[in-house]
Each structure stands twice: as structure tokens, then as C-alpha cells.
Design an enzyme around this catalytic site. Structure first.
Site, PDB file in Angstrom:
ATOM      1  N   LEU A 144      18.701  -4.686   6.319  1.00  0.00           N
ATOM      2  CA  LEU A 144      19.395  -4.994   5.304  1.00  0.00           C
ATOM      3  C   LEU A 144      21.438  -4.866   5.829  1.00  0.00           C
ATOM      4  CD1 LEU A 144      17.734  -1.694   3.552  1.00  0.00           C
ATOM      5  CD2 LEU A 144      17.696  -4.698   3.526  1.00  0.00           C
ATOM      6  N   ASP A 204      16.755   0.924  12.282  1.00  0.00           N
ATOM      7  CA  ASP A 204      15.764   2.392  12.506  1.00  0.00           C
ATOM      8  C   ASP A 204      16.151   3.627  13.469  1.00  0.00           C
ATOM      9  OD1 ASP A 204      13.618   0.067  11.414  1.00  0.00           O
ATOM     10  OD2 ASP A 204      13.324  -0.533  13.267  1.00  0.00           O
ATOM     11  N   HIS A 224       8.583   3.449   9.043  1.00  0.00           N
ATOM     12  CA  HIS A 224       8.596   3.167  10.220  1.00  0.00           C
ATOM     13  C   HIS A 224       7.145   3.143  10.720  1.00  0.00           C
ATOM     14  CE1 HIS A 224       9.892   0.511  12.996  1.00  0.00           C
ATOM     15  NE2 HIS A 224       9.184   0.765  14.147  1.00  0.00           N
ATOM     16  N   ASN A 253      13.184   5.063   4.656  1.00  0.00           N
ATOM     17  CA  ASN A 253      12.451   3.778   5.199  1.00  0.00           C
ATOM     18  C   ASN A 253      11.272   4.014   5.714  1.00  0.00           C
ATOM     19  OD1 ASN A 253      11.495   0.714   6.205  1.00  0.00           O
ATOM     20  ND2 ASN A 253      12.879   1.546   8.339  1.00  0.00           N
ATOM     21  N   ARG A 280      20.616 -14.910   3.417  1.00  0.00           N
ATOM     22  CA  ARG A 280      19.585 -13.478   2.669  1.00  0.00           C
ATOM     23  C   ARG A 280      21.206 -12.206   2.694  1.00  0.00           C
ATOM     24  NH1 ARG A 280      20.177  -8.901   8.217  1.00  0.00           N
ATOM     25  NH2 ARG A 280      20.928 -10.558   8.964  1.00  0.00           N
ATOM     26  N   SER A 304       0.813  -1.307  -0.061  1.00  0.00           N
ATOM     27  CA  SER A 304      -0.095   0.031   0.209  1.00  0.00           C
ATOM     28  C   SER A 304       1.108   1.264  -0.355  1.00  0.00           C
ATOM     29  CB  SER A 304      -1.065   0.061   1.390  1.00  0.00           C
ATOM     30  OG  SER A 304      -0.436   0.113   2.364  1.00  0.00           O
ATOM     31  N   ASN A 305       2.001   1.443   0.746  1.00  0.00           N
ATOM     32  CA  ASN A 305       2.530   2.653   0.711  1.00  0.00           C
ATOM     33  C   ASN A 305       3.242   2.864  -1.058  1.00  0.00           C
ATOM     34  OD1 ASN A 305       3.479   3.656   3.310  1.00  0.00           O
ATOM     35  ND2 ASN A 305       3.422   1.943   3.199  1.00  0.00           N
ATOM     36  N   GLU A 320       1.852   7.412   7.396  1.00  0.00           N
ATOM     37  CA  GLU A 320       2.551   6.373   6.389  1.00  0.00           C
ATOM     38  C   GLU A 320       2.976   7.032   4.505  1.00  0.00           C
ATOM     39  OE1 GLU A 320       3.980   2.461   7.177  1.00  0.00           O
ATOM     40  OE2 GLU A 320       2.943   2.778   8.937  1.00  0.00           O
TER      41      GLU A 320
HETATM   42  C1  GRF Z   1       3.506  -0.405   6.831  1.00  0.00           C
HETATM   43  O1  GRF Z   1       3.695   0.024   8.331  1.00  0.00           O
HETATM   44  C2  GRF Z   1       5.588  -0.459   7.344  1.00  0.00           C
HETATM   45  O2  GRF Z   1       5.477   0.983   8.130  1.00  0.00           O
HETATM   46  C3  GRF Z   1       5.504  -1.619   7.883  1.00  0.00           C
HETATM   47  O3  GRF Z   1       5.070  -2.351   6.989  1.00  0.00           O
HETATM   48  C4  GRF Z   1       3.660  -1.963   6.521  1.00  0.00           C
HETATM   49  C5  GRF Z   1       3.869  -2.258   5.384  1.00  0.00           C
HETATM   50  O4  GRF Z   1       2.406  -1.970   4.502  1.00  0.00           O
HETATM   51  N1  GRF Z   1       6.859  -1.856   7.648  1.00  0.00           N
HETATM   52  P1  GRF Z   1       2.275  -1.833   2.874  1.00  0.00           P
HETATM   53  O5  GRF Z   1       3.004  -3.420   2.545  1.00  0.00           O
HETATM   54  O6  GRF Z   1       3.232  -0.426   2.400  1.00  0.00           O
HETATM   55  O7  GRF Z   1       0.735  -2.097   3.107  1.00  0.00           O
END
Ligand code: GRF
Length: 212
Positions: A99, A152, A115, A113, A71, A19-20, A181
Site C-alpha cells: 500500500l 509488515d 500476515h 492486515n 499501482r 477465506s479470511n 488467521e
Molecule cells: C492468507 O494466508 C494471508 O495471510 C495472506 O494471503 C492469504 C490469503 O488467503 N496474506 P485468503 O484469500 O484470505 O483465503
């Protein structure tokens, strides 16, 4: 972080629904972010976000955890794919693995990133929203930061806060944070693409005009 003379080429790392990634793609499509996503990388073949990319004919690369269980080897493939795509900026958008230094080093100062907490609170976890709720925090939110070898803990670019409500569940709090986000990540990418982020030590300053 210098001015760029071409549209910023972004590689996005995902593990799940994306979704991001979608929020970033839509912001670019609206013309809000002077950039293009040139590669989407997933560490799971079934990451839903891959479909978002494929629907837009954006190249994808899968470094699957099952096919490549080590990894370091997996991230070497990711690193090579990002370099081959001539990526200016790497965006970790729900990428669920830590990473390793070779990958971080290649994109030092140009890897972001997102978070789901107000860092440094509730960092170093994949369950930040649940931990904020269990701790009894009254405010939470999200952070977009530069990625360094300290998990982080890289320089903070943007944060957006939300209240934690008394009847919140992990799901309701996560949804409230996720909406922020979706605003913070494109905004941070825009500032990067416009050359408006200046780094002094670990402090990021947002400039009115691009760095000369
Ligand atoms: C988000 O809440 C992000 O902050 C976390 O994992 C989730 C990812 O969501 N690290 P999406 O895949 O972007 O929907």
C-alpha cells in the site's frame, strides 16, 4: 482509538479466494463482531472472494491490475471507493500489493492486515510460510497488525502461534496457519470495533473496557 457510536463500517481488500473475508463475515453473522462489511475491494477481477461478497449483496469494487497497471492510479481508485463508502476500518485480508502512503495515511490507525507469520519474522514476503519452513523455524503462526508505511512492521494487535512439524509441507503448514488467521482476524476486528485497542508508541494494549 476512540469508542464508535455506530456499527463499525469495514472495507475489506482482497486479491484471492477470500477465506479470511469469509471468516470475518461469518463472525459478524454470528453476532461476534459488532461491525458490517460495507465494501469488498479486489485488485483482480477473478478474485474468488468477490463471490462471497456478491452472495451477500455486499457492494464490490474491482481495481483490476490489468485495466489499471499503474499501482498509484489503482490505489487512488481504491482510496476513493473506501472513502465514498464511509469506511471506519480497512481490513487487508490477503491483499497482495504494497500500500502506498496516500492510502495508508487516510486510514492511519484504522487499517489492519493479517500476515501468515509471527512478525517480525518472515515479513516483507508473499511466501512467509515457505520461508519459515525452509529456515527451520519450530514455531510459526499469524499476526494481525496495524498498517503503516513500514511494510509488515506496524503495531501488533494479535498473534497466534502454531508448531512447525517435521513432516510439514508448505501446504500443510499454510493450512495450519490459515486456521489461526481465521480466528485472529475476526478477534482483532472485534477489539477495534469495541474500542478496546489503545496505542502507545508501537505497543497495542487490549483494554477490558472501551477507550473513553
Ligand atoms: C492468507 O494466508 C494471508 O495471510 C495472506 O494471503 C492469504 C490469503 O488467503 N496474506 P485468503 O484469500 O484470505 O483465503
Amino acid at each position: 482509538m476512540p469508542v464508535r457510536h455506530r456499527r463499525t463500517r469495514i472495507g475489506v481488500l482482497i486479491s484471492g479466494r477470500g477465506s479470511n473475508l469469509l471468516a470475518l463475515l461469518e463472525a459478524i453473522e454470528r453476532g461476534d463482531v459488532p461491525a458490517e462489511v460495507v465494501l469488498v475491494v479486489a485488485n483482480r477481477a477473478d478474485a474468488g472472494g468477490l463471490e462471497r461478497a456478491r452472495a451477500r449483496a455486499i457492494p464490490t469494487f474491482v481495481a483490476d491490475r490489468t485495466a489499471h497497471p499503474k499501482r498509484a492510479e489503482r490505489q487512488e481508485l481504491v482510496r476513493a471507493a473506501l472513502l465514498a463508502a464511509d469506511t471506519d476500518l480497512v481490513v487487508c485480508a490477503g491483499f497482495d500489493e504494497i500500500l502506498l502512503p496516500p492510502l495508508v495515511a487516510d486510514f492511519s490507525g484504522r487499517m489492519l492486515n493479517v500476515h501468515p507469520s509471527l512478525l517480525p519474522a518472515f515479513g516483507q514476503t508473499l511466501h512467509a510460510q515457505a520461508e519459515a519452513l525452509a529456515y527451520g523455524a519450530k514455531i510459526s503462526g499469524c499476526t494481525v497488525h496495524l498498517v503503516t508505511d513500514d511494510l509488515d512492521a506496524g503495531p501488533i494487535v494479535l498473534q497466534r502461534a502454531v508448531p512447525v512439524l517435521e513432516n510439514d509441507t508448505v501446504e500443510s503448514l499454510s493450512a495450519r496457519i490459515l486456521a489461526e488467521e481465521h480466528l485472529a482476524l475476526p478477534a482483532a476486528v472485534r477489539l477495534f470495533a469495541e474500542g478496546r485497542l489503545r496505542l502507545d508508541g508501537r505497543r497495542v494494549t487490549v483494554l477490558d473496557a472501551p477507550v473513553g
